[in-house]
Design an enzyme around this catalytic site. Structure first.
Site: not given
Length: 514
Positions: A188, A260
């Protein structure tokens, strides 16, 4: 039947079909409904979209009124990562707890019941399970989301989870290929790197994905990680060597490949989401997950236009985009047939147990997952305690809004329980001051990864040796405290199981004595 709006050409429709965007709100915005009419085939749901099961069912019905074969995806792992129960915490323990029990029938039953609840709400694609082998105990993003650090254990439970989830009519999306377990960086925030050689990757990281493929997983999610032994230049999500050469050709996988979240910094900060999406489809991905942070029509338009432009300039072969779109539609067809078939066959086989037992399977699993260690000096608690939650920064995948701990469940059993949250160098001193004379229950999450947390426990145990310690992360640090309970996850149901032991509702059995 779905009707595509007139004037939408095949190229533009295919570009919309491969997107899996999110949105804000608990009802579908007009722009999303319009895009579904133009060819958008998937929608991703997050905690912000869900208030209750009834509301979620109404939302998915609203989407299907516009497009009856829409893929409605969600990131519902159970355990720490829950969207269905984001405001209360999950009724199901996560992967690490299931791995601790190591009963593949139980794992299958938990996945089936979770899938049944998703299907009842109109969700038909789950971005789960995590097949990552948590070989690096300092991993900041996987941890209890993994079944464990043993490859064979992870492989067999991944297969069981896929089987149970899909028996309920919900497509499984096994992640994060080729394996996110040996990382020390959260994708992230930045691009993780795994420097293992090919033999290690083959034996460790890839084995659970082979098991998932053999079990028939309908989707696989790529990882935003750099694995130089497989591709020294591009992260897995953008690598043709990894997605096409390894996953498709070597492993023989023929289902949907989903990325993702493309707005994660491992991709967005280096390539940008538009360029990254083009590279991902060219590499072999079939669906672009976006919308955890960027959740508006402008994002959909930008990505659609980037894909169309890449085809027109020759950067992205039109047949590759068409193939990706076809795989999305094929999965939609499977979910429609699976929904019609229902889950009767699985239930009638007896594998899922009786209906009452199935509803309680999450609690059964959480209780079985507990590891309880107590000393000879342990005295059962009799009065309402003080719960000191030593609270780390939340994992982005988990989210800050999901409650965790044992305080709520202890309060239900011992109504005068008090609680406080502490962090930092003086957490132990502050907790001692706040607790006063009350018995202390110290709740930690991955003590081994947070030196300040270990220091706080040192202070608490030095001053109050009768302190009870509850570890709700990966129990890597040695057990300590008069009573130590490892829950192998921080789901609400794990907190309930621990609270039952603390309050004496469940006997301390099978305990290790030190």
């Amino acid at each position: 039947m779905t009707t595509i709006a007139s004037g939408t050409d095949t190229l533009t429709r295919d570009a919309l079909t491969v997107l899996q965007p999110g949105f804000t709100g608990t009802t579908a915005p007009d722009w999303l409904l319009r895009r579904l009419g133009e060819g958008l085939a998937s929608v991703g749901l997050f905690g912000r979209n869900i208030a209750s099961p009834d509301q979620l069912a109404s939302l998915t019905a609203q989407l299907r009124a516009e497009r009856d074969d829409v893929l409605v995806a969600i990131d519902e792992e159970g355990g720490d990562v829950t969207r269905l129960e984001v405001r209360t915490g999950s009724s199901f323990p996560g992967n690490h707890a299931l791995g601790a029990v190591d009963d593949v029938v139980l794992t299958r039953d938990v996945a089936f019941e979770l899938g049944r609840r998703l299907a009842a709400c109109g969700v038909n694609l789950n971005w789960a399970p995590s097949a990552d082998v948590n070989s690096n105990p300092d991993n900041p993003v996987i941890g209890v989301r993994s079944f464990g650090a043993d490859t064979d254990l992870v492989a067999r439970h991944t297969a069981a989870y896929v089987t149970g989830l899909q028996a309920a009519g919900v497509a499984a999306c096994t992640k994060h290929f080729p394996g996110h377990g040996d990382t020390a960086v959260d994708s992230h925030h930045a691009l993780p790197r795994i420097d293992a050689d090919l033999s290690v990757l083959d034996a460790r990281e890839l084995a659970p994905f082979r098991a998932a493929i053999a079990a028939g997983t309908r989707a696989v999610m790529s990882a935003h990680i750099l694995v130089p032994a497989l591709d020294p230049d591009l992260p897995a999500t953008l690598s043709r060597r990894i997605l096409t050469g390894l996953l498709r050709e070597e492993l023989g996988y023929d289902g949907l490949i989903v990325t993702d979240g493309m707005e994660m910094q491992a991709i967005a900060a280096v390539y940008g989401i538009e360029r990254g999406s083009v590279l991902a489809i060219a590499a072999g991905a079939d669906a672009i997950c976006v919308g955890g942070g960027l959740a508006d029509d402008d994002t959909v338009r930008l990505l659609r236009d980037a894909l169309v432009s890449a085809v027109r300039t020759g950067e992205l072969p039109e047949e590759r985009l068409a193939d990706a779109a076809a795989r999305v539609r094929a999965l939609a067809q499977w979910t429609a047939s699976a929904a019609r078939a229902g889950s009767s066959g699985y239930a009638e086989s007896g594998a899922a147990g009786d209906s009452e037992g199935q509803r309680e399977v999450g609690l059964v699993a959480a209780r079985r997952a507990l590891t309880v260690t107590h000393t000879e000096a342990y005295v059962p608690i009799t009065d309402a305690p003080y719960v000191a939650a030593l609270t780390p920064v939340a994992n982005i995948a988990v989210g800050e809004e999901t409650p965790w701990g044992v305080a709520a469940e202890l309060t239900r059993l011992l109504p005068d329980t008090e609680t406080g949250s502490f962090a930092g160098a003086d957490a132990g001193t502050a907790a001692l001051s706040a607790a006063g004379p009350r018995r202390i229950v110290a709740v930690v999450r991955d003590e081994h990864r947070h030196p300040w947390m270990a220091t706080a426990l040192d202070a608490l145990l030095a001053a109050r040796p009768d302190t009870i310690v509850v570890e709700m992360g990966v129990p890597q640090a040695p057990p300590r405290g008069a009573l130590h309970i490892a829950t192998h996850g921080a789901a609400s149901v794990c907190g309930r199981a621990a609270a039952e032991v603390i309050a004496g509702e469940q006997r301390v059995t099978g305990a290790q004595r030190e």
